[in-house]
Design an enzyme around this catalytic site. Structure first.
Site, PDB file in Angstrom:
ATOM      1  CG  LEU A  14       3.785  -3.777  -3.224  1.00 58.82           C
ATOM      2  CD1 LEU A  14       3.187  -2.378  -3.451  1.00 58.82           C
ATOM      3  CD2 LEU A  14       3.325  -4.580  -2.223  1.00 58.82           C
ATOM      4  CG  HIS A  15       5.995  -5.750  -9.559  1.00 57.40           C
ATOM      5  ND1 HIS A  15       7.020  -6.333  -9.545  1.00 57.40           N
ATOM      6  CD2 HIS A  15       4.959  -6.259  -9.572  1.00 57.40           C
ATOM      7  CE1 HIS A  15       6.491  -7.604  -9.483  1.00 57.40           C
ATOM      8  NE2 HIS A  15       5.346  -7.728  -9.328  1.00 57.40           N
ATOM      9  CB  ALA A  16       7.576  -0.166 -11.116  1.00 52.22           C
ATOM     10  N   PRO A  18       5.375   1.826  -6.865  1.00 55.64           N
ATOM     11  CG  PRO A  18       3.009   0.965  -7.728  1.00 55.64           C
ATOM     12  CD  PRO A  18       4.470   1.236  -8.209  1.00 55.64           C
ATOM     13  CG  ASP A  55       4.653 -11.530  -9.061  1.00 56.32           C
ATOM     14  OD1 ASP A  55       4.637 -10.472  -9.544  1.00 56.32           O
ATOM     15  OD2 ASP A  55       4.356 -12.376  -9.770  1.00 56.32           O
TER      16      ASP A  55
END
Lengths: 86, 150
Positions: A14-16, A18, A55
């Protein structure tokens, strides 16, 4: 409180992209929305900073929670985002 | 008010100069970007604060007041390198001062691998109107004034 427990499928977690899509979608809803790892401290789902700090990686579960009018729909939308490898 | 410093030496190109719509369209947040000089170097903390996230290809430093988080990416799609060519010089949770080296890397190697080493510097959870004194396109030193976040 309504909850959805969902597994993160994006390979970057769940970064960038998304994370940005998740926050943009959450921000459209009027009510408070939180996201947490199971048993963890819930953080604001409308904050990209909170999501990056959370994170959540691919294969990890998260719990998305909200309450009030339209909560079912917004939680379904958010869960769908998390569950796709975008 | 948070004064944000350039995490690398190079050329300010603005977010429009990042070859990734995620940043170019400010989906992650407002900010700017630096095309780094093609030589080995160190990426530094853009503000005083605490490292809340440190990956080889990106990091987040949260200011002392707790609500100004700055995200720095070291290149586009560099997550695919899985840390190769990046040396961490600090750890998550560390308190750091602006200008403190956090990651050693080589933008020339990133470029040689076919990826853009351009570094977006993003104000997280900020509106575009919160940023001022954004550095104009052109050369900037590492630690140079990049923008002010009010």
């Amino acid at each position: 409180m309504i909850e959805r427990k969902v597994t993160v499928e994006s390979k970057v977690g769940l970064h960038a992209r998304p994370a940005a899509l998740f926050v943009q979608t959450a921000a459209k809803a009027p009510m408070e929305i939180t996201v947490a790892k199971p048993g963890g401290i819930p953080v604001n789902a409308k904050s990209i900073l909170s999501l990056l700090a959370l994170d959540a990686r691919r294969g990890e579960q998260i719990v998305i929670s909200a309450d009030g009018e339209g909560a079912e729909q917004i939680l379904d939308d958010l869960a769908a985002l998390v569950a796709e490898d975008a | 008010m948070t004064r944000v410093l350039a995490p690398v030496r190079g050329r300010v190109v603005g977010l429009a100069g990042v070859p990734d719509p995620l940043f170019a369209q400010a989906m992650v947040g407002p900010g700017t970007a630096i095309d780094p000089v093609r030589e080995p170097g160190e990426a530094v903390a853009p503000i005083d604060g605490r490292i809340v996230k440190l990956r080889p290809h990106c990091y987040v430093v949260l200011g002392a007041e707790g609500h100004h988080g700055i995200l720095v990416y070291l290149g586009v799609d560099t997550v695919e390198l899985k840390g190769t060519g990046f040396e961490l010089l600090a750890a998550e949770g560390d308190r750091v001062v602006a200008g403190q080296p956090l990651i050693r890397w080589n933008p020339a190697e990133v470029a040689a691998g076919g990826r853009s080493p351009v570094c977006p510097v993003i104000a997280l959870d900020a509106g575009i109107e919160a940023l001022s004194d954004v550095a104009v396109p052109g050369d900037i030193e590492c630690g140079g004034a990049l923008f002010t976040w009010t």
